[in-house]
Design an enzyme around this catalytic site. Structure first.
Site, mmCIF file in Angstrom:
data_model
loop_
_atom_site.group_PDB
_atom_site.id
_atom_site.type_symbol
_atom_site.label_atom_id
_atom_site.label_comp_id
_atom_site.label_asym_id
_atom_site.label_seq_id
_atom_site.Cartn_x
_atom_site.Cartn_y
_atom_site.Cartn_z
ATOM 1 C CB SER A 213 -0.944 -0.078 1.204
ATOM 2 O OG SER A 213 -2.054 0.740 1.030
ATOM 3 C CG ASP B 235 -7.497 -3.292 -2.282
ATOM 4 O OD1 ASP B 235 -8.199 -2.574 -1.541
ATOM 5 O OD2 ASP B 235 -6.257 -3.221 -2.308
ATOM 6 C CG HIS C 256 -5.732 -2.627 1.298
ATOM 7 N ND1 HIS C 256 -5.258 -2.191 0.083
ATOM 8 C CD2 HIS C 256 -5.056 -1.911 2.239
ATOM 9 C CE1 HIS C 256 -4.354 -1.248 0.278
ATOM 10 N NE2 HIS C 256 -4.212 -1.068 1.569
HETATM 11 N N1 TYC Z 1 -2.770 3.446 1.541
HETATM 12 C C1 TYC Z 1 -3.327 2.913 2.778
HETATM 13 C C2 TYC Z 1 -2.262 2.056 3.431
HETATM 14 O O1 TYC Z 1 -1.103 2.298 3.275
HETATM 15 C C3 TYC Z 1 -4.580 2.141 2.572
HETATM 16 C C4 TYC Z 1 -5.713 2.967 2.100
HETATM 17 C C5 TYC Z 1 -5.997 3.065 0.769
HETATM 18 C C6 TYC Z 1 -6.493 3.605 3.008
HETATM 19 C C7 TYC Z 1 -7.068 3.805 0.338
HETATM 20 C C8 TYC Z 1 -7.558 4.347 2.612
HETATM 21 O O2 TYC Z 1 -8.906 5.177 0.913
HETATM 22 C C9 TYC Z 1 -7.847 4.456 1.287
HETATM 23 N N2 TYC Z 1 -2.628 1.050 4.213
#
Ligand code: TYC
Length: 290
Positions: free
Chosen positions: A131, A236, A264
């Site tokens: 992420s 995801d 995710h």
């Molecule tokens: N990028 C976040 C992480 O590093 C995860 C995430 C993605 C959270 C999108 C909110 O709307 C979102 N875990």
């Protein structure tokens, strides 16, 4: 009950305890943790294995080696790899400082991660980033082509769109999350600091939407020269599938591996399947990667 049987049981119990202790010893002896001063901050890290191929694990937003990577530190092959998990500055056990989110926070994390590995004595290494950690990995790979062997990212994005902004807005208030989702983060930060830092993160990533194309690291993608595997969970809900496809298109020679049931957190939910994908990719000969 005869004394002999009783003695036999005792012996068996002693053996079981000894076997467990030996197993524990072998787990702990190749798992070390510590703090290393890098770029003016103390960074917490955990290291597993003694393999020739060094690998840095980069956690997601507010993530840490404890919350994000235990199945990888525990189970990735320790003879082949030396796996380092770390807490970026302001996250997990790399506090103080308090975390902030200036526009260059991904670049700062990329520099810290690379410098941590250099300080720990690794001449070259691979990157595994989840992420936000994947964004950091892509930036680190683009900026340090001579240091990075391979890069694997999952649940990552190179830009922020209106759709992403809508998703951020829907998760900004953590009191609306389920208690189960909040629990691991609240354990690390406490409820108040977690809620405040998460909102700061949402506002921090939302800043990118004001740039042309919502650019986080679009310009850097063509500079990535190492074999790159993009993994994505088809279920995801946080990162729409346009993101992995965009990375695939802009990173020269990269590949996309989809996990149909993955959300995710696919590496925590399906650790065996995910770790196998990682090990196969890291072991592939460079010339076989097309
Ligand atoms: N990028 C976040 C992480 O590093 C995860 C995430 C993605 C959270 C999108 C909110 O709307 C979102 N875990």
């Amino acid at each position: 009950m005869s004394p002999l049987l009783c003695g036999g049981r005792l012996l068996k119990l002693r053996r079981t305890t000894a076997a467990m202790a030996a197993q524990m010893q072998s787990y702990c002896s190749s798992l070390t943790c510590g703090r290393q001063k890098v770029n003016g901050v103390q960074l917490y890290y955990e290291k597993a294995g003694t393999g020739k191929h060094a690998v840095l694990l980069i956690p997601g937003a507010l993530g840490s080696t404890k919350t994000d990577f235990q199945p990888q530190l525990k189970s990735l092959n320790r003879d082949l790899f030396t796996v380092v998990g770390w807490d970026p500055r302001g996250y997990g056990q790399s506090r103080p400082p308090d975390r902030d989110f200036p526009l260059d926070f991904f670049e700062r994390d990329a520099r810290d991660g690379v410098d941590l590995m250099k300080t720990l004595g690794f001449a070259t290494f691979s990157l595994l980033g989840w992420s936000d950690g994947g964004i950091t990995a892509l930036i680190a790979a683009a900026k340090n082509p001579h240091l990075i062997n391979k890069t694997l990212v999952w649940g990552s994005n190179a830009f922020v769109s209106q759709k992403d902004l809508d998703i951020y807005a829907s998760v900004r208030d953590v009191s609306k999350w389920s208690a189960r989702m909040r629990a691991p983060m609240e354990e690390v930060y406490g409820a108040h600091v977690f809620a405040k830092t998460w909102q700061a993160w949402v506002d921090g990533v939302a800043q990118f939407a004001r740039r042309p194309k919502g650019n986080i690291c679009i310009d850097l993608l063509p500079l990535i020269r190492c074999p790159t595997l993009i993994v994505h969970g088809e279920k995801d809900p946080m990162v729409p599938s346009c993101h992995p496809h965009f990375l695939l298109k802009h990173i020269q020679g990269s590949r996309l591996h989809l996990m149909p049931e993955g959300k995710h957190n696919l590496h925590l939910r399906f650790p065996e399947e995910f770790n196998k994908v990682v090990e196969d990719f890291l072991q592939e000969r460079q010339q076989d990667f097309i």
